[in-house]
Enzyme design. Structure first.
Site, PDB file in Angstrom:
ATOM      1  N   GLU A  49       1.065  -0.806  -0.667  1.00  0.00           N
ATOM      2  CA  GLU A  49      -0.006   0.205  -0.286  1.00  0.00           C
ATOM      3  C   GLU A  49       1.211   1.034   0.069  1.00  0.00           C
ATOM      4  O   GLU A  49       1.872   1.165   0.716  1.00  0.00           O
ATOM      5  CB  GLU A  49      -0.483  -0.356   1.310  1.00  0.00           C
ATOM      6  CG  GLU A  49      -1.185   1.184   2.224  1.00  0.00           C
ATOM      7  CD  GLU A  49      -2.072   0.868   3.099  1.00  0.00           C
ATOM      8  OE1 GLU A  49      -3.384  -0.163   2.897  1.00  0.00           O
ATOM      9  OE2 GLU A  49      -1.906   1.689   3.542  1.00  0.00           O
ATOM     10  N   TYR A  88      -4.156  26.549   7.950  1.00  0.00           N
ATOM     11  CA  TYR A  88      -4.586  27.571   8.793  1.00  0.00           C
ATOM     12  C   TYR A  88      -3.315  28.648   7.819  1.00  0.00           C
ATOM     13  O   TYR A  88      -2.261  28.832   7.272  1.00  0.00           O
ATOM     14  CB  TYR A  88      -4.000  28.275   9.888  1.00  0.00           C
ATOM     15  CG  TYR A  88      -5.073  27.395  11.191  1.00  0.00           C
ATOM     16  CD1 TYR A  88      -6.419  28.454  11.216  1.00  0.00           C
ATOM     17  CD2 TYR A  88      -5.113  26.187  11.300  1.00  0.00           C
ATOM     18  CE1 TYR A  88      -7.296  27.551  11.923  1.00  0.00           C
ATOM     19  CE2 TYR A  88      -6.079  25.514  11.907  1.00  0.00           C
ATOM     20  CZ  TYR A  88      -6.813  26.359  12.438  1.00  0.00           C
ATOM     21  OH  TYR A  88      -7.942  26.142  12.834  1.00  0.00           O
ATOM     22  N   ALA A 175     -18.922   2.156   6.573  1.00  0.00           N
ATOM     23  CA  ALA A 175     -18.160   1.116   5.198  1.00  0.00           C
ATOM     24  C   ALA A 175     -19.377   0.124   4.968  1.00  0.00           C
ATOM     25  O   ALA A 175     -19.481   0.486   3.771  1.00  0.00           O
ATOM     26  CB  ALA A 175     -17.414   0.333   5.413  1.00  0.00           C
ATOM     27  N   TYR A 210     -10.475  -5.924  11.706  1.00  0.00           N
ATOM     28  CA  TYR A 210      -9.616  -5.654  12.791  1.00  0.00           C
ATOM     29  C   TYR A 210      -9.030  -7.108  13.654  1.00  0.00           C
ATOM     30  O   TYR A 210      -9.708  -7.283  14.634  1.00  0.00           O
ATOM     31  CB  TYR A 210     -10.098  -4.432  13.011  1.00  0.00           C
ATOM     32  CG  TYR A 210     -10.643  -3.464  12.867  1.00  0.00           C
ATOM     33  CD1 TYR A 210      -8.564  -2.330  12.614  1.00  0.00           C
ATOM     34  CD2 TYR A 210     -11.618  -3.130  11.740  1.00  0.00           C
ATOM     35  CE1 TYR A 210      -9.256  -0.940  11.565  1.00  0.00           C
ATOM     36  CE2 TYR A 210     -11.441  -2.049  10.526  1.00  0.00           C
ATOM     37  CZ  TYR A 210     -10.859  -1.172  11.114  1.00  0.00           C
ATOM     38  OH  TYR A 210     -10.604   0.002   9.952  1.00  0.00           O
ATOM     39  N   LYS A 230     -20.573  -5.747   5.869  1.00  0.00           N
ATOM     40  CA  LYS A 230     -19.893  -5.354   5.012  1.00  0.00           C
ATOM     41  C   LYS A 230     -20.496  -6.877   4.413  1.00  0.00           C
ATOM     42  O   LYS A 230     -19.792  -6.132   3.386  1.00  0.00           O
ATOM     43  CB  LYS A 230     -18.140  -5.149   5.455  1.00  0.00           C
ATOM     44  CG  LYS A 230     -18.612  -3.546   6.877  1.00  0.00           C
ATOM     45  CD  LYS A 230     -17.170  -2.948   6.361  1.00  0.00           C
ATOM     46  CE  LYS A 230     -16.243  -3.727   7.615  1.00  0.00           C
ATOM     47  NZ  LYS A 230     -15.255  -2.586   7.864  1.00  0.00           N
TER      48      LYS A 230
HETATM   49  P1  FAD Z   1     -16.836   0.793   9.641  1.00  0.00           P
HETATM   50  O1  FAD Z   1     -17.073  -1.074   8.739  1.00  0.00           O
HETATM   51  O2  FAD Z   1     -18.202   1.613   9.304  1.00  0.00           O
HETATM   52  O3  FAD Z   1     -16.454   0.414  10.731  1.00  0.00           O
HETATM   53  C1  FAD Z   1     -16.574   1.672  12.299  1.00  0.00           C
HETATM   54  C2  FAD Z   1     -17.018   1.977  13.243  1.00  0.00           C
HETATM   55  O4  FAD Z   1     -18.322   1.522  13.379  1.00  0.00           O
HETATM   56  C3  FAD Z   1     -16.327   0.183  13.819  1.00  0.00           C
HETATM   57  O5  FAD Z   1     -16.374   0.224  15.489  1.00  0.00           O
HETATM   58  C4  FAD Z   1     -17.622  -1.069  13.456  1.00  0.00           C
HETATM   59  O6  FAD Z   1     -17.736  -1.707  14.758  1.00  0.00           O
HETATM   60  C5  FAD Z   1     -18.666   0.485  13.686  1.00  0.00           C
HETATM   61  N1  FAD Z   1     -19.915   0.006  12.699  1.00  0.00           N
HETATM   62  C6  FAD Z   1     -19.824  -0.621  11.669  1.00  0.00           C
HETATM   63  N2  FAD Z   1     -21.011  -0.828  11.220  1.00  0.00           N
HETATM   64  C7  FAD Z   1     -21.761   0.268  11.841  1.00  0.00           C
HETATM   65  C8  FAD Z   1     -23.518   0.306  12.652  1.00  0.00           C
HETATM   66  N3  FAD Z   1     -23.986   0.601  11.842  1.00  0.00           N
HETATM   67  N4  FAD Z   1     -23.976   0.312  14.395  1.00  0.00           N
HETATM   68  C9  FAD Z   1     -22.732   0.962  14.620  1.00  0.00           C
HETATM   69  N5  FAD Z   1     -22.034   0.807  14.653  1.00  0.00           N
HETATM   70  C10 FAD Z   1     -21.216   0.329  13.497  1.00  0.00           C
HETATM   71  N6  FAD Z   1      -8.338   5.503   6.488  1.00  0.00           N
HETATM   72  C11 FAD Z   1      -8.369   6.151   5.711  1.00  0.00           C
HETATM   73  O7  FAD Z   1      -8.566   7.696   5.940  1.00  0.00           O
HETATM   74  N7  FAD Z   1      -8.265   6.625   4.011  1.00  0.00           N
HETATM   75  C12 FAD Z   1      -7.315   4.785   3.827  1.00  0.00           C
HETATM   76  O8  FAD Z   1      -6.875   4.972   3.052  1.00  0.00           O
HETATM   77  C13 FAD Z   1      -7.408   4.274   4.757  1.00  0.00           C
HETATM   78  N8  FAD Z   1      -7.638   2.658   4.330  1.00  0.00           N
HETATM   79  C14 FAD Z   1      -7.320   1.561   5.251  1.00  0.00           C
HETATM   80  C15 FAD Z   1      -6.903   0.526   4.581  1.00  0.00           C
HETATM   81  C16 FAD Z   1      -7.056  -0.777   6.058  1.00  0.00           C
HETATM   82  C17 FAD Z   1      -6.875  -2.000   5.314  1.00  0.00           C
HETATM   83  C18 FAD Z   1      -7.289  -0.135   7.129  1.00  0.00           C
HETATM   84  C19 FAD Z   1      -7.578  -1.280   7.780  1.00  0.00           C
HETATM   85  C20 FAD Z   1      -7.284   0.750   7.607  1.00  0.00           C
HETATM   86  C21 FAD Z   1      -7.749   1.548   6.357  1.00  0.00           C
HETATM   87  N9  FAD Z   1      -8.256   3.087   6.818  1.00  0.00           N
HETATM   88  C22 FAD Z   1      -7.725   4.297   6.561  1.00  0.00           C
HETATM   89  C23 FAD Z   1      -8.313   3.601   8.461  1.00  0.00           C
HETATM   90  C24 FAD Z   1     -10.240   3.376   8.536  1.00  0.00           C
HETATM   91  O9  FAD Z   1     -10.917   4.369   7.877  1.00  0.00           O
HETATM   92  C25 FAD Z   1     -10.399   3.732   9.738  1.00  0.00           C
HETATM   93  O10 FAD Z   1      -9.849   2.535  10.713  1.00  0.00           O
HETATM   94  C26 FAD Z   1     -11.938   3.734   9.973  1.00  0.00           C
HETATM   95  O11 FAD Z   1     -11.805   4.554  11.346  1.00  0.00           O
HETATM   96  C27 FAD Z   1     -12.418   2.748  10.205  1.00  0.00           C
HETATM   97  O12 FAD Z   1     -13.129   2.596   8.551  1.00  0.00           O
HETATM   98  P2  FAD Z   1     -13.624   0.938   8.443  1.00  0.00           P
HETATM   99  O13 FAD Z   1     -14.125   0.618   6.711  1.00  0.00           O
HETATM  100  O14 FAD Z   1     -13.768  -0.187   9.091  1.00  0.00           O
HETATM  101  O15 FAD Z   1     -15.480   1.429   9.771  1.00  0.00           O
END
Ligand code: FAD
Length: 348
Positions: A49, A88, A175, A210, A230
């Protein structure tokens, strides 16, 4: 026997591939991540990546860091997307103006240029944060035109000055919502009711997992249920957050399989590179570092020694994961490739 049992965890339901289609796609260099996995026939592949350069910096530095990794034949390269942030700007009259900007733009442009330059598949990271659903649709349409068939669907973190994640008005919240939108587009369903089944997209969708649970999640079990949502929404594979203790990954995969997550799970590996990682990695990602790793880093006398410890640790992690039959070893290069090159040369 243990290795065999672990290997079974990585088996995916449909492994049969159409060889002709595969050969054709290989020539065109337009394959899905899941096709690459199926075609590897159980071998572990190398991927990594990269992060777009800061605004105003040259793309050449990125190429210079990709070049040494190409000998390990990555079938795909991920390109991250960063959240917008407040900066800023000095107005010159003693006042500062607060402006919202994206400091590392260009994910899709970089994907297209890497694909063109290296003839390799690229995976842009698509975020909920900072985008309306409509803007996301435009981005996906551009991906489709560019022949980019893989996307990583992520929520994104909260912006630096936010307590918690806030979606843009009209944007996806989680997501899983973004995965649904991409899945809908794959069916030819655009927003606003337009339907086009003749030229529809066919994205292979990756999502984040995770092994030590997401930092906001109340428990690993609850987070795994979210991961299942997801996958049920249409995700085709999972890439994990970094971890430094393989047993956490193996337990995570076993639990995921128990609740019916049957898509490939790709481990994400990051080598420790500086002393500061001991503090910031657990702080940012809420992950544990093994005592042996901490002790080894703390004994180091020079920055070069620390880098070497990180490389050696990642090599051991990678070899064990490879022996367990993981489909890919996916490395977080953070824009620097020398340590990843050292690791890959011992593993692939
Ligand atoms: P989600 O799957 O939406 O989960 C986020 C949180 O919400 C979790 O705690 C989950 O348990 C909870 N949740 C999910 N659905 C619900 C629901 N319906 N109700 C209540 N809670 C819920 N970040 C960037 O900014 N740019 C990147 O390019 C990037 N690349 C990444 C690549 C990888 C391989 C990984 C592992 C992470 C990356 N991240 C990146 C970080 C990621 O955006 C963060 O970890 C973010 O906080 C969560 O993203 P997610 O897609 O896992 O979110």
């Amino acid at each position: 026997l243990q290795i065999l049992q672990i290997k079974n965890l990585f088996k995916v339901s449909s492994c049969s591939i159409n060889l002709k289609l595969y050969t054709l796609n290989l020539k065109l260099k337009k394959m899905k991540v899941t096709d690459h996995i199926a075609a590897a026939n159980g071998d572990t592949l190398f991927s990594f990546e990269i992060i777009p350069p800061q605004k105003g910096k040259s793309i050449q530095e990125l190429y210079d860091n990709i070049d040494p990794l190409m000998e390990f034949k990555p079938p795909f390269i991920d390109v991250t997307t960063s959240r917008e942030e407040y900066i800023y700007v000095n107005k010159g009259n003693g006042l500062l103006e607060k402006k919202l900007t994206r400091m590392r733009p260009g994910t899709l442009g970089i994907c297209a240029s890497i694909k063109h330059k290296y003839n390799v598949d690229t995976v842009p990271h698509v975020l909920c944060g900072g985008f309306t659903k409509e803007e996301t649709e435009y981005l996906l349409v551009d991906c489709h035109y560019l022949g980019i068939d893989n996307v990583m669907a992520l929520r994104g973190d909260a912006m630096k000055d936010e307590q918690s994640f806030i979606p843009k008005e009209g944007g996806n919240h989680y997501a899983a919502d973004l995965v649904s939108q991409i899945h809908q587009l794959n069916q030819g369903n655009y927003l606003h009711g337009l339907k086009d089944i003749e030229h529809k997209s066919d994205f292979c969708i990756g999502v984040a997992g995770y092994p030590e649970k997401h930092l906001e999640s109340p428990s690993l079990t609850s987070d795994l249920k979210r991961l299942k949502e997801k996958v049920d929404a249409g995700a085709d594979y999972v890439v994990t957050q970094m971890f430094f203790d393989n047993s956490k990954f193996f337990e995570f995969v076993a639990k995921a399989r128990e609740i019916g997550i049957n898509v490939p799970i790709i481990p994400g590996i990051k080598p420790i590179a500086v002393q500061r990682h001991l503090q910031i990695l657990p702080q940012i990602f809420r992950i544990d570092l093994p005592e042996d790793l901490i002790n080894a880093v703390e004994k180091c006398k020079t920055p070069a020694d620390i880098r070497q410890v990180g490389v050696e640790w990642a090599i051991q992690q990678s070899l064990e994961l490879k022996a367990a039959g993981v489909p890919f070893l996916h490395y977080y290069s953070m824009g620097k490739s020398e340590n990843i090159r050292q690791i890959a040369s011992k593993v692939f």
